[in-house]
Scaffold this motif. Structure first.
Motif, PDB file in Angstrom:
ATOM      1  N   ALA A 132       0.775  -1.168  -0.059  1.00 29.03           N
ATOM      2  CA  ALA A 132       0.110  -0.081  -0.061  1.00 29.03           C
ATOM      3  C   ALA A 132       0.862   1.180   0.090  1.00 29.03           C
ATOM      4  O   ALA A 132       1.731   1.395   0.849  1.00 29.03           O
ATOM      5  N   VAL A 133       0.830   1.755  -1.116  1.00 31.08           N
ATOM      6  CA  VAL A 133       1.588   3.147  -1.269  1.00 31.08           C
ATOM      7  C   VAL A 133       0.698   4.332  -0.548  1.00 31.08           C
ATOM      8  O   VAL A 133      -0.632   4.425  -1.163  1.00 31.08           O
ATOM      9  N   THR A 134       0.905   5.028   0.284  1.00 32.39           N
ATOM     10  CA  THR A 134       0.093   6.025   0.945  1.00 32.39           C
ATOM     11  C   THR A 134       0.570   7.547   1.226  1.00 32.39           C
ATOM     12  O   THR A 134       2.041   7.509   1.202  1.00 32.39           O
ATOM     13  N   PHE A 135      -0.137   8.311   1.174  1.00 35.33           N
ATOM     14  CA  PHE A 135       0.131   9.750   1.265  1.00 35.33           C
ATOM     15  C   PHE A 135      -0.891  10.534   1.989  1.00 35.33           C
ATOM     16  O   PHE A 135      -1.853  10.618   1.271  1.00 35.33           O
ATOM     17  N   CYS A 136      -0.461  11.356   3.166  1.00 34.61           N
ATOM     18  CA  CYS A 136      -1.445  11.902   3.602  1.00 34.61           C
ATOM     19  C   CYS A 136      -0.876  13.331   3.423  1.00 34.61           C
ATOM     20  O   CYS A 136       0.018  14.001   3.974  1.00 34.61           O
ATOM     21  N   PRO A 137      -1.429  14.282   2.561  1.00 31.20           N
ATOM     22  CA  PRO A 137      -1.308  15.681   2.292  1.00 31.20           C
ATOM     23  C   PRO A 137      -1.182  16.620   3.638  1.00 31.20           C
ATOM     24  O   PRO A 137      -0.270  17.360   3.711  1.00 31.20           O
ATOM     25  N   LEU A 138      -1.959  16.353   4.426  1.00 28.86           N
ATOM     26  CA  LEU A 138      -1.929  17.385   5.577  1.00 28.86           C
ATOM     27  C   LEU A 138      -0.793  17.065   6.512  1.00 28.86           C
ATOM     28  O   LEU A 138      -0.472  17.913   7.398  1.00 28.86           O
ATOM     29  N   CYS A 139      -0.161  15.810   6.323  1.00 23.12           N
ATOM     30  CA  CYS A 139       1.019  15.568   7.341  1.00 23.12           C
ATOM     31  C   CYS A 139       2.360  15.629   6.231  1.00 23.12           C
ATOM     32  O   CYS A 139       3.398  15.335   6.825  1.00 23.12           O
ATOM     33  N   ASN A 140       2.025  15.666   5.023  1.00 24.04           N
ATOM     34  CA  ASN A 140       3.336  15.263   3.922  1.00 24.04           C
ATOM     35  C   ASN A 140       3.680  14.092   4.485  1.00 24.04           C
ATOM     36  O   ASN A 140       4.870  13.686   3.967  1.00 24.04           O
ATOM     37  N   SER A 141       2.897  12.900   4.819  1.00 21.41           N
ATOM     38  CA  SER A 141       3.503  11.614   5.213  1.00 21.41           C
ATOM     39  C   SER A 141       3.354  10.926   3.941  1.00 21.41           C
ATOM     40  O   SER A 141       2.242  10.461   3.588  1.00 21.41           O
ATOM     41  N   GLY A 142       4.460  10.088   3.427  1.00 23.94           N
ATOM     42  CA  GLY A 142       4.117   9.171   2.601  1.00 23.94           C
ATOM     43  C   GLY A 142       4.968   8.102   2.893  1.00 23.94           C
ATOM     44  O   GLY A 142       6.381   7.946   2.870  1.00 23.94           O
TER      45      GLY A 142
END
Length: 321
Positions: free
Chosen positions: A112-122
Motif C-alpha cells: 500500500a503506497v500511502t500519502f497524507c497531504p495534511l502531514c506530508n507523510s508518504g
C-alpha cells in the motif's frame, strides 16, 4: 489561505465534536468493532470532510514506461518503490494527492503506497499480516490531522503515520513499513530509464493541481489542536523520521547530509513541494532525501511535518544537533 483553513477547521471541529461517538458512526461502519480500540478519547477522531471512500483509493493500477510519459513535469514529486528485483515504479503525488492510497503488488509483495497531504507523510506498507492480505481505503476521518485508513477485510481503522490499527478487530496490529522515498520524476527517470510510472487514474480530478495551495507555509496545521514541536521548530517544517528519531530537514539541507544513529541521510535539490503552489510542478524546491544504513541499503523512513512527528512520537528523539 490560512484564514480560510482556520475557519473551515473551526466548522469541522464543531461538527466533529458533536459526532465523536461510535454510536453515530455505526450506521456508516456497521462491520467495525468499536468495542476494541486503542483510542482513549473519541474526540481525537473527526471528519476531514469527505465521507467513507469519498477519497477513492486505487487498486491494481496500470503503468507505462517513463520514456513515454509526457504529462508529468521533471520537478514533480513521486514516491519511488524499488524492491524484489522488480522493475522500479514511481507513484506520482499528482495522483496520490487526490487518492491517498494505492493498493498494488511489486515483486510478488502486496503493498500500500500511502500519502497524507495534511502531514506530508508518504509511507509504503506491506499489506500482509498474519490473518492474510489486506486492501485499504480512506475513511475520511483524521486524527492529529493524519489520515485514518481502513481495511476492507475487517473494517478496522488504521493510523497512516504509524501504520497501526487503532479501532476494530485488528487493533494493535502493526504494518511493516517498506523502504521507499519521495524524489522528483526527473531524478527517478534518470536513474531508471526503463522504469515504470503509474498511469493517470480514470477519475474526474484536476491532476497536477494542488488543492492545498500554500498549506506548507501555514502557521497552523489543518484540524490539529495538539502541542507544537519543541526546539522552536515550526509545526509545518519537514523532518526526516527514521523510527522514533526526527532530523529537521533544514539541518540536513544546511549540512549536506548527516551520518548518525546508524543511518546516512543525504539531500539534493530538484524536487518541488506538492503542497506549495496551486500547480504542483511550480512548487518551491524542497529537495530529495535518501536514507541508507551502514551497508548502503535503503531504509524505511518518512519526510513528514514536525507537528505530526510530535503528535505520534511525543517521546521521540529530536536530532537537532
Amino acid at each position: 489561505m490560512t484564514r480560510f483553513l482556520s475557519f473551515l477547521s473551526a466548522l469541522i471541529v464543531m461538527a466533529g465534536l458533536a459526532h465523536a461517538d461510535p454510536a453515530f458512526w455505526r450506521h456508516e461502519w456497521p462491520d467495525t468493532n468499536f468495542n476494541k480500540t486503542s483510542v482513549k478519547n473519541w474526540a481525537e477522531i473527526m471528519s476531514g470532510g469527505p465521507p467513507r471512500d469519498g477519497i477513492p483509493a486505487l487498486d491494481d493500477p496500470t503503468f507505462r514506461k517513463v520514456g513515454s510519459e509526457r504529462r508529468i513535469s521533471g520537478t514533480e514529486p513521486v514516491i519511488t518503490v524499488e524492491m524484489g528485483g522488480a522493475t522500479p515504479r514511481a507513484y506520482p503525488l499528482r495522483y496520490l494527492t487526490w487518492h491517498e492510497i494505492v493498493n498494488d503488488s511489486v515483486g510478488g509483495i502486496p503493498i500500500a503506497v500511502t500519502f497524507c497531504p495534511l502531514c506530508n507523510s508518504g509511507i509504503t506498507f506491506d499489506r500482509r499480516i498474519r490473518r492474510g492480505t489486506l486492501r485499504f481505503g480512506v475513511t475520511g476521518k483524521l486524527r492529529n490531522s493524519d489520515m485514518v485508513m481502513f481495511d476492507r477485510e475487517t473494517e478496522s481503522w488504521w493510523q497512516q503515520a504509524i501504520g497501526e490499527a487503532i479501532v476494530g478487530d485488528l487493533t494493535g496490529t502493526q504494518l511493516r513499513a517498506l523502504p521507499s522515498w519521495m524524489e522528483s520524476f526527473a531524478q527517478f527517470k534518470a536513474r531508471n530509464p526503463s522504469g515504470l510510472v503509474m498511469e493517470q487514474p480514470d477519475y474526474d480530478r484536476s491532476y497536477g493541481r494542488n488543492p492545498y495551495a500554500g498549506y506548507d507555509s501555514s502557521s497552523r496545521p489543518f484540524l490539529y489542536s495538539g502541542e507544537n514541536p519543541p526546539h522552536g521548530i515550526s509545526p509545518l517544517e519537514r523532518v526526516v523520521r527514521v523510527g522514533n528519531r526526527a532530523w529537521p530537514l533544514t539541518r540536513i539541507r544546511e549540512t549536506g547530509g548527516v551520518h548518525e544513529a546508524g543511518v546516512s541521510i543525504s539531500w539534493e535539490k530538484g524536487q518541488a513541494s506538492a503542497l506549495d503552489h496551486a500547480t504542483i510542478a511550480k512548487g518551491r524546491d524542497v529537495g530529495t532525501v535518501r536514507v541508507r544504513d551502514g551497508q548502503g541499503r535503503n531504509v524505511a523512513h518518512d519526510v513528514m511535518f514536525a507537528f505530526a512527528f510530535h503528535a505520534f512520537w511525543p517521546k521521540g528523539r529530536w536530532m537537532v544537533r
